[in-house]
Motif scaffolding. Structure first.
Motif, PDB file in Angstrom:
ATOM      1  N   THR B   5       0.827  -1.193   0.000  1.00 45.80           N
ATOM      2  CA  THR B   5       0.000   0.000   0.000  1.00 45.80           C
ATOM      3  C   THR B   5       0.865   1.247   0.000  1.00 45.80           C
ATOM      4  O   THR B   5       2.021   1.223   0.458  1.00 45.80           O
ATOM      5  CB  THR B   5      -0.925   0.028   1.221  1.00 45.80           C
ATOM      6  OG1 THR B   5      -0.127  -0.074   2.420  1.00 45.80           O
ATOM      7  CG2 THR B   5      -1.909  -1.127   1.182  1.00 45.80           C
ATOM      8  N   GLN B   6       0.291   2.338  -0.515  1.00 52.84           N
ATOM      9  CA  GLN B   6       0.981   3.618  -0.545  1.00 52.84           C
ATOM     10  C   GLN B   6       0.059   4.691   0.013  1.00 52.84           C
ATOM     11  O   GLN B   6      -1.149   4.643  -0.181  1.00 52.84           O
ATOM     12  CB  GLN B   6       1.363   3.991  -1.988  1.00 52.84           C
ATOM     13  CG  GLN B   6       2.393   3.081  -2.593  1.00 52.84           C
ATOM     14  CD  GLN B   6       2.790   3.522  -3.998  1.00 52.84           C
ATOM     15  OE1 GLN B   6       2.719   2.744  -4.947  1.00 52.84           O
ATOM     16  NE2 GLN B   6       3.216   4.757  -4.135  1.00 52.84           N
ATOM     17  N   SER B   7       0.662   5.645   0.700  1.00 46.00           N
ATOM     18  CA  SER B   7      -0.113   6.782   1.184  1.00 46.00           C
ATOM     19  C   SER B   7       0.745   8.041   1.180  1.00 46.00           C
ATOM     20  O   SER B   7       1.972   7.959   1.380  1.00 46.00           O
ATOM     21  CB  SER B   7      -0.631   6.506   2.604  1.00 46.00           C
ATOM     22  OG  SER B   7       0.459   6.321   3.497  1.00 46.00           O
ATOM     23  N   PRO B   8       0.142   9.196   0.911  1.00 44.69           N
ATOM     24  CA  PRO B   8      -1.241   9.345   0.449  1.00 44.69           C
ATOM     25  C   PRO B   8      -1.381   8.899  -0.997  1.00 44.69           C
ATOM     26  O   PRO B   8      -0.383   8.627  -1.654  1.00 44.69           O
ATOM     27  CB  PRO B   8      -1.464  10.849   0.596  1.00 44.69           C
ATOM     28  CG  PRO B   8      -0.119  11.448   0.319  1.00 44.69           C
ATOM     29  CD  PRO B   8       0.880  10.485   0.927  1.00 44.69           C
ATOM     30  N   ARG B   9      -2.573   8.798  -1.496  1.00 45.54           N
ATOM     31  CA  ARG B   9      -2.772   8.470  -2.902  1.00 45.54           C
ATOM     32  C   ARG B   9      -2.642   9.712  -3.774  1.00 45.54           C
ATOM     33  O   ARG B   9      -2.224   9.622  -4.921  1.00 45.54           O
ATOM     34  CB  ARG B   9      -4.144   7.844  -3.099  1.00 45.54           C
ATOM     35  CG  ARG B   9      -4.311   6.488  -2.417  1.00 45.54           C
ATOM     36  CD  ARG B   9      -3.426   5.403  -3.068  1.00 45.54           C
ATOM     37  NE  ARG B   9      -3.516   5.425  -4.522  1.00 45.54           N
ATOM     38  CZ  ARG B   9      -4.486   4.850  -5.208  1.00 45.54           C
ATOM     39  NH1 ARG B   9      -5.470   4.205  -4.568  1.00 45.54           N
ATOM     40  NH2 ARG B   9      -4.497   4.923  -6.529  1.00 45.54           N
ATOM     41  N   TYR B  10      -3.004  10.852  -3.225  1.00 46.35           N
ATOM     42  CA  TYR B  10      -2.887  12.122  -3.946  1.00 46.35           C
ATOM     43  C   TYR B  10      -2.308  13.159  -2.983  1.00 46.35           C
ATOM     44  O   TYR B  10      -2.670  13.185  -1.810  1.00 46.35           O
ATOM     45  CB  TYR B  10      -4.253  12.594  -4.465  1.00 46.35           C
ATOM     46  CG  TYR B  10      -4.941  11.594  -5.360  1.00 46.35           C
ATOM     47  CD1 TYR B  10      -5.803  10.639  -4.833  1.00 46.35           C
ATOM     48  CD2 TYR B  10      -4.711  11.592  -6.732  1.00 46.35           C
ATOM     49  CE1 TYR B  10      -6.425   9.713  -5.648  1.00 46.35           C
ATOM     50  CE2 TYR B  10      -5.326  10.675  -7.559  1.00 46.35           C
ATOM     51  CZ  TYR B  10      -6.178   9.728  -7.007  1.00 46.35           C
ATOM     52  OH  TYR B  10      -6.785   8.812  -7.824  1.00 46.35           O
ATOM     53  N   LYS B  11      -1.457  14.002  -3.522  1.00 52.59           N
ATOM     54  CA  LYS B  11      -0.829  15.016  -2.675  1.00 52.59           C
ATOM     55  C   LYS B  11      -0.512  16.226  -3.532  1.00 52.59           C
ATOM     56  O   LYS B  11       0.048  16.101  -4.627  1.00 52.59           O
ATOM     57  CB  LYS B  11       0.451  14.473  -2.039  1.00 52.59           C
ATOM     58  CG  LYS B  11       1.240  15.465  -1.206  1.00 52.59           C
ATOM     59  CD  LYS B  11       0.570  15.721   0.117  1.00 52.59           C
ATOM     60  CE  LYS B  11       1.422  16.654   0.981  1.00 52.59           C
ATOM     61  NZ  LYS B  11       0.762  16.941   2.272  1.00 52.59           N
ATOM     62  N   ILE B  12      -0.887  17.384  -3.016  1.00 56.67           N
ATOM     63  CA  ILE B  12      -0.504  18.645  -3.634  1.00 56.67           C
ATOM     64  C   ILE B  12       0.346  19.395  -2.623  1.00 56.67           C
ATOM     65  O   ILE B  12      -0.053  19.547  -1.467  1.00 56.67           O
ATOM     66  CB  ILE B  12      -1.741  19.475  -4.033  1.00 56.67           C
ATOM     67  CG1 ILE B  12      -2.598  18.709  -5.040  1.00 56.67           C
ATOM     68  CG2 ILE B  12      -1.308  20.819  -4.627  1.00 56.67           C
ATOM     69  CD1 ILE B  12      -3.907  19.386  -5.393  1.00 56.67           C
ATOM     70  N   GLY B 105       2.618  -1.095  -5.839  1.00 58.11           N
ATOM     71  CA  GLY B 105       1.561  -0.418  -5.119  1.00 58.11           C
ATOM     72  C   GLY B 105       0.673   0.363  -6.075  1.00 58.11           C
ATOM     73  O   GLY B 105       0.946   0.421  -7.276  1.00 58.11           O
ATOM     74  N   PRO B 106      -0.374   1.001  -5.557  1.00 57.71           N
ATOM     75  CA  PRO B 106      -1.338   1.697  -6.416  1.00 57.71           C
ATOM     76  C   PRO B 106      -0.844   3.045  -6.933  1.00 57.71           C
ATOM     77  O   PRO B 106      -1.459   3.613  -7.832  1.00 57.71           O
ATOM     78  CB  PRO B 106      -2.550   1.886  -5.498  1.00 57.71           C
ATOM     79  CG  PRO B 106      -1.958   1.932  -4.130  1.00 57.71           C
ATOM     80  CD  PRO B 106      -0.794   0.996  -4.151  1.00 57.71           C
ATOM     81  N   GLY B 107       0.232   3.542  -6.373  1.00 60.03           N
ATOM     82  CA  GLY B 107       0.773   4.813  -6.833  1.00 60.03           C
ATOM     83  C   GLY B 107       0.315   6.001  -6.008  1.00 60.03           C
ATOM     84  O   GLY B 107      -0.744   5.981  -5.385  1.00 60.03           O
ATOM     85  N   THR B 108       1.157   7.023  -6.000  1.00 57.33           N
ATOM     86  CA  THR B 108       0.832   8.317  -5.381  1.00 57.33           C
ATOM     87  C   THR B 108       1.020   9.382  -6.445  1.00 57.33           C
ATOM     88  O   THR B 108       2.096   9.502  -7.021  1.00 57.33           O
ATOM     89  CB  THR B 108       1.754   8.625  -4.189  1.00 57.33           C
ATOM     90  OG1 THR B 108       1.518   7.686  -3.142  1.00 57.33           O
ATOM     91  CG2 THR B 108       1.504  10.048  -3.682  1.00 57.33           C
TER      92      THR B 108
END
Lengths: 112, 113
Positions: B5-12, B105-108
């Motif tokens: 797993t990866q976190s966060p999935r989205y980041k600005i 992983g799903p990517g960020t």
């Protein structure tokens, strides 16, 4: 140095047509080669590896050491094959190497 | 598949800020990797790790820092984010005893403004 070349950024075919995604590699030793696929909104996943000599989802790939190629083929493309495809190489060295060198990818679109 | 797993999935984030991307795997795989995915460049290796406390540079390590104090975690830190680091970041793991297949992983998706 190892290098993987996928000459086509984009490839578009019609459903039912044969498809071939090209992959050439540069490596002086004996590599292990893979095809990875990334469907829309999904994570990258292994499609097949040359050492297994298997067919996955109708796709096959043959390692041609003379031409240093590992092209991915499917005789009859389906719409669900639309995805980004990456060819990757892992150099087989003494002690093993876990690193993968990826090509830049080919985006396959299968039109209805 | 929740194995990696990866976190966060989205980041600005803003230019100059420090940002850390997390990666966690539950398989006890020895090897872990960080890639960035950019149009026209495909996947490029940033850093990788063969085991806890063992890390090494990949193709594009500049501007990034990694650590691996535990086998299951492999965080990637951008010390001072730049716009050129806007990208999709993928973490992967591999079991040395296998056939070198990597599990992603799903990517960020990181955007630096």
């Amino acid at each position: 140095a190892q290098r993987v070349t996928q000459p086509e950024k984009l490839l578009s075919v019609f459903k039912g047509a044969p498809v071939e995604l090209k992959c050439n590699y540069s490596y002086s030793g004996s590599p292990e080669l893979f095809w990875y696929v990334q469907y829309s909104r999904q994570r990258l996943q292994l499609l097949l590896r040359h050492i297994s000599r298997e067919s996955i989802k109708g796709f096959t790939a043959d390692l041609n050491k003379g031409e240093t190629s590992f092209h991915l083929k499917k005789p009859f493309a389906q719409e669900e094959d639309s995805a980004m495809y990456y060819c990757a190489l892992s150099p087989l060295t003494q002690g093993g190497s876990e690193k993968l060198v990826f090509g830049k990818g080919t985006k396959l679109t299968v039109n209805p | 598949d929740a194995g990696i797993t990866q976190s966060p999935r989205y980041k600005i984030t803003e230019t100059g800020r420090q940002v850390t991307l997390m990666c966690h795997q539950t398989w006890s795989h020895s090897y872990m990797f960080w890639y960035r995915q950019d149009l026209g460049h495909g996947l490029r290796l940033i850093y990788y790790s063969a085991a806890a406390d063992i890390t090494d540079k990949g193709e594009v390590p500049d501007g990034y820092v990694v650590s691996r104090s535990k086998t299951e975690n492999f965080p990637l830190t951008l010390e001072s984010a730049t716009r050129s680091q806007t990208s999709v970041y993928f973490c992967a793991s591999s079991d040395r005893r296998g056939s070198y297949e990597q599990y992603f992983g799903p990517g960020t998706r990181l955007t630096v403004t």
